[in-house]
Design a protein around this motif. Structure first.
Motif, PDB file in Angstrom:
ATOM      1  N   MET A   1     -15.366  -0.791   8.752  1.00 21.45           N
ATOM      2  CA  MET A   1     -14.406  -0.241   9.688  1.00 21.45           C
ATOM      3  C   MET A   1     -15.148   0.641  10.679  1.00 21.45           C
ATOM      4  O   MET A   1     -16.093   1.324  10.325  1.00 21.45           O
ATOM      5  N   SER A  17      -0.256  -6.425   9.374  1.00 22.88           N
ATOM      6  CA  SER A  17      -1.058  -7.333  10.200  1.00 22.88           C
ATOM      7  C   SER A  17      -0.209  -8.415  10.868  1.00 22.88           C
ATOM      8  O   SER A  17      -0.641  -9.010  11.841  1.00 22.88           O
ATOM      9  N   SER A  66      -9.127   0.131   1.824  1.00 25.93           N
ATOM     10  CA  SER A  66      -9.486  -1.287   1.807  1.00 25.93           C
ATOM     11  C   SER A  66      -8.433  -2.172   2.464  1.00 25.93           C
ATOM     12  O   SER A  66      -8.721  -3.305   2.837  1.00 25.93           O
ATOM     13  N   ARG A  67      -7.221  -1.656   2.652  1.00 32.88           N
ATOM     14  CA  ARG A  67      -6.149  -2.437   3.273  1.00 32.88           C
ATOM     15  C   ARG A  67      -6.039  -2.191   4.782  1.00 32.88           C
ATOM     16  O   ARG A  67      -5.225  -2.811   5.452  1.00 32.88           O
ATOM     17  N   VAL A  68      -6.841  -1.257   5.309  1.00 34.44           N
ATOM     18  CA  VAL A  68      -6.834  -0.986   6.748  1.00 34.44           C
ATOM     19  C   VAL A  68      -7.643  -2.070   7.438  1.00 34.44           C
ATOM     20  O   VAL A  68      -8.811  -2.289   7.131  1.00 34.44           O
ATOM     21  N   GLU A  69      -7.003  -2.760   8.391  1.00 32.55           N
ATOM     22  CA  GLU A  69      -7.668  -3.854   9.108  1.00 32.55           C
ATOM     23  C   GLU A  69      -8.157  -3.455  10.489  1.00 32.55           C
ATOM     24  O   GLU A  69      -9.156  -3.969  10.960  1.00 32.55           O
ATOM     25  N   ALA A  70      -7.423  -2.560  11.157  1.00 34.68           N
ATOM     26  CA  ALA A  70      -7.811  -2.190  12.519  1.00 34.68           C
ATOM     27  C   ALA A  70      -7.211  -0.834  12.877  1.00 34.68           C
ATOM     28  O   ALA A  70      -6.166  -0.451  12.368  1.00 34.68           O
ATOM     29  N   VAL A  76      -3.379  -0.856  11.740  1.00 32.63           N
ATOM     30  CA  VAL A  76      -2.945  -2.149  11.229  1.00 32.63           C
ATOM     31  C   VAL A  76      -3.441  -2.273   9.780  1.00 32.63           C
ATOM     32  O   VAL A  76      -4.629  -2.089   9.517  1.00 32.63           O
ATOM     33  N   VAL A  77      -2.500  -2.573   8.868  1.00 39.49           N
ATOM     34  CA  VAL A  77      -2.844  -2.692   7.457  1.00 39.49           C
ATOM     35  C   VAL A  77      -2.427  -4.054   6.921  1.00 39.49           C
ATOM     36  O   VAL A  77      -1.482  -4.678   7.404  1.00 39.49           O
ATOM     37  N   ASN A  78      -3.151  -4.501   5.911  1.00 39.74           N
ATOM     38  CA  ASN A  78      -2.833  -5.745   5.224  1.00 39.74           C
ATOM     39  C   ASN A  78      -1.720  -5.448   4.236  1.00 39.74           C
ATOM     40  O   ASN A  78      -1.876  -4.598   3.357  1.00 39.74           O
TER      41      ASN A  78
END
Length: 80
Positions: A1, A17, A66-70, A76-78
């Protein structure tokens, strides 16, 4: 990240997401030794929405790093 300053995260909206509105960032936790982000603490947008995250005693989501994508205009989270 990517690296982001904590004050840039203040009160950011959190979305899944695929665009589902999760809530607003309330706070974060970090590893005291490394300073690395551990989790987001998110106030849900709607108390009726249920996402697959642990919650604290006030019903806020505890979203692991670990669930943060952007990190853009919104976090943005998964959701899976």
């Amino acid at each position: 990240m990517q690296e982001v300053l904590a004050n840039q995260l203040k009160e950011k909206d959190v979305i899944g997401s695929e665009g589902a509105e999760v809530g607003a960032l309330y706070n974060v936790t970090a590893d005291i030794e490394t300073g690395r982000l551990k989790q987001l603490i998110v106030t849900p947008k709607d108390r009726h929405d249920k996402f697959d995250f642990e919650t604290d005693s006030q019903g806020r989501y505890l979203i692991p790093q670990s669930r943060v994508e952007a990190v853009k205009d919104k976090l943005v989270v998964n959701l899976k």
